[in-house]
Design a protein around this motif. Structure first.
Motif, mmCIF file in Angstrom:
data_model
loop_
_atom_site.group_PDB
_atom_site.id
_atom_site.type_symbol
_atom_site.label_atom_id
_atom_site.label_comp_id
_atom_site.label_asym_id
_atom_site.label_seq_id
_atom_site.Cartn_x
_atom_site.Cartn_y
_atom_site.Cartn_z
ATOM 1 N N MET A 34 29.973 -46.749 39.828
ATOM 2 C CA MET A 34 30.617 -46.288 38.597
ATOM 3 C C MET A 34 32.041 -45.815 38.875
ATOM 4 N N TYR A 35 32.214 -45.018 39.926
ATOM 5 C CA TYR A 35 33.548 -44.527 40.279
ATOM 6 C C TYR A 35 34.460 -45.690 40.688
ATOM 7 N N LEU A 36 33.923 -46.589 41.495
ATOM 8 C CA LEU A 36 34.721 -47.711 41.989
ATOM 9 C C LEU A 36 35.203 -48.598 40.847
ATOM 10 N N SER A 37 34.330 -48.882 39.894
ATOM 11 C CA SER A 37 34.726 -49.748 38.783
ATOM 12 C C SER A 37 35.790 -49.089 37.905
ATOM 13 N N GLU A 38 35.692 -47.779 37.731
ATOM 14 C CA GLU A 38 36.718 -47.102 36.934
ATOM 15 C C GLU A 38 38.069 -47.132 37.658
ATOM 16 N N LEU A 39 38.041 -47.014 38.978
ATOM 17 C CA LEU A 39 39.275 -47.144 39.752
ATOM 18 C C LEU A 39 39.800 -48.574 39.654
ATOM 19 N N GLY A 40 38.891 -49.535 39.669
ATOM 20 C CA GLY A 40 39.299 -50.926 39.487
ATOM 21 C C GLY A 40 39.980 -51.141 38.151
ATOM 22 N N ILE A 62 38.465 -53.516 45.029
ATOM 23 C CA ILE A 62 37.668 -52.400 44.526
ATOM 24 C C ILE A 62 36.450 -52.894 43.741
ATOM 25 N N PHE A 63 36.633 -53.894 42.885
ATOM 26 C CA PHE A 63 35.489 -54.390 42.118
ATOM 27 C C PHE A 63 34.471 -55.095 43.013
ATOM 28 N N THR A 64 34.932 -55.735 44.076
ATOM 29 C CA THR A 64 34.003 -56.335 45.040
ATOM 30 C C THR A 64 33.170 -55.254 45.714
ATOM 31 N N ARG A 65 33.830 -54.168 46.078
ATOM 32 C CA ARG A 65 33.104 -53.018 46.646
ATOM 33 C C ARG A 65 32.120 -52.441 45.641
#
Length: 239
Positions: free
Chosen positions: A143-149, A164-167
């Motif tokens: 959730m955090y990673l996608s928002e950063l993406g 970031i979205f791959t992660r």
């Protein structure tokens, strides 16, 4: 379900002696100051009600408590939504020969929501800073990673967004709780696919959106992007 901080309302009993008498009376007990969990819950409520300003006030109060708490920590702090995620962080720390402990996600969720609210205010730099702090606490929180993406999408920094979205996709596969796993996985996959379109990788993007439909045949975002890919192919010179 993510772990919660135990609610501790320590009651203080005050004894007031009346002047010139032997009588005493007990006044109303007083709870401790509101916890991070309390401010976070209020922040969620205000966001749901559409009051970003009030939400920000509550989240700032939560983060002030978190800053004091973590400043005193002698170990690396991670936050996790499950025992599996927590174990993964402890193994990372052990590989680095670092002492570490795992907290619940109240503080990292507060950072995430402050990032969300900052975007609502149009403060992209501020949002990025909050979200990076959240990701530092929980490197495998999809959730955090996608928002950063999403922040990188706004910046049109496609290479950073793809990373970031791959992660986020990998994190969702491995660590997202069952209750939110599909939703977080689909968001990450759509983020990868959208980025690939912007990078001109239409075939790879198409594969990613079709993966979304394999999980949810009614995924509106994936269906929309697949139609967009077809429109590009039909009109290759159209900007």
């Amino acid at each position: 379900m993510r772990p919660q901080l135990p609610t501790c309302l320590c009651l203080v009993l005050l004894l007031i002696t009346a002047c010139g008498t032997q009588q005493s009376k007990q006044v109303a007990t007083q709870p401790d100051k509101p916890s991070v969990a309390h401010h976070l819950s209020k922040g969620y409520e205000y966001i749901s009600a559409g009051s970003a300003k009030k939400a920000a006030h509550e989240l700032e109060a939560a983060l002030a408590i978190c800053d004091l708490k973590y400043a005193a920590a002698e170990q690396t702090i991670y936050s996790a939504r499950s025992s599996t995620e927590a174990l993964a962080y402890l193994m990372i720390a052990a590989a680095k020969d670092e002492a570490a402990e795992v907290d619940n996600t109240d503080c990292s969720d507060s950072l995430y929501l402050m990032g969300y609210v900052s975007l609502d205010f149009g403060r992209v730099d501020e949002a990025e800073a909050y979200l990076k702090r959240a990701v530092n606490l929980a490197p495998s929180n999809a959730m955090y990673l996608s928002e950063l993406g999403h922040v990188y999408h706004l910046r049109r920094d496609w290479e950073a967004a793809l990373d970031i979205f791959t992660r986020a996709e990998q994190a969702a596969n491995s660590f997202s709780p069952d209750a939110v796993k599909i939703g977080e996985l689909l968001r990450a996959k759509r983020g990868v696919g959208y980025t690939l379109i912007e990078l001109g990788e239409l075939d790879k993007a198409e594969v990613k959106f079709n993966e979304c439909l394999a999980f949810d045949k009614n995924d509106a975002g994936a269906i929309r992007e697949l139609k967009y890919i077809q429109s590009i192919r039909s009109n290759p010179e159209k900007p």
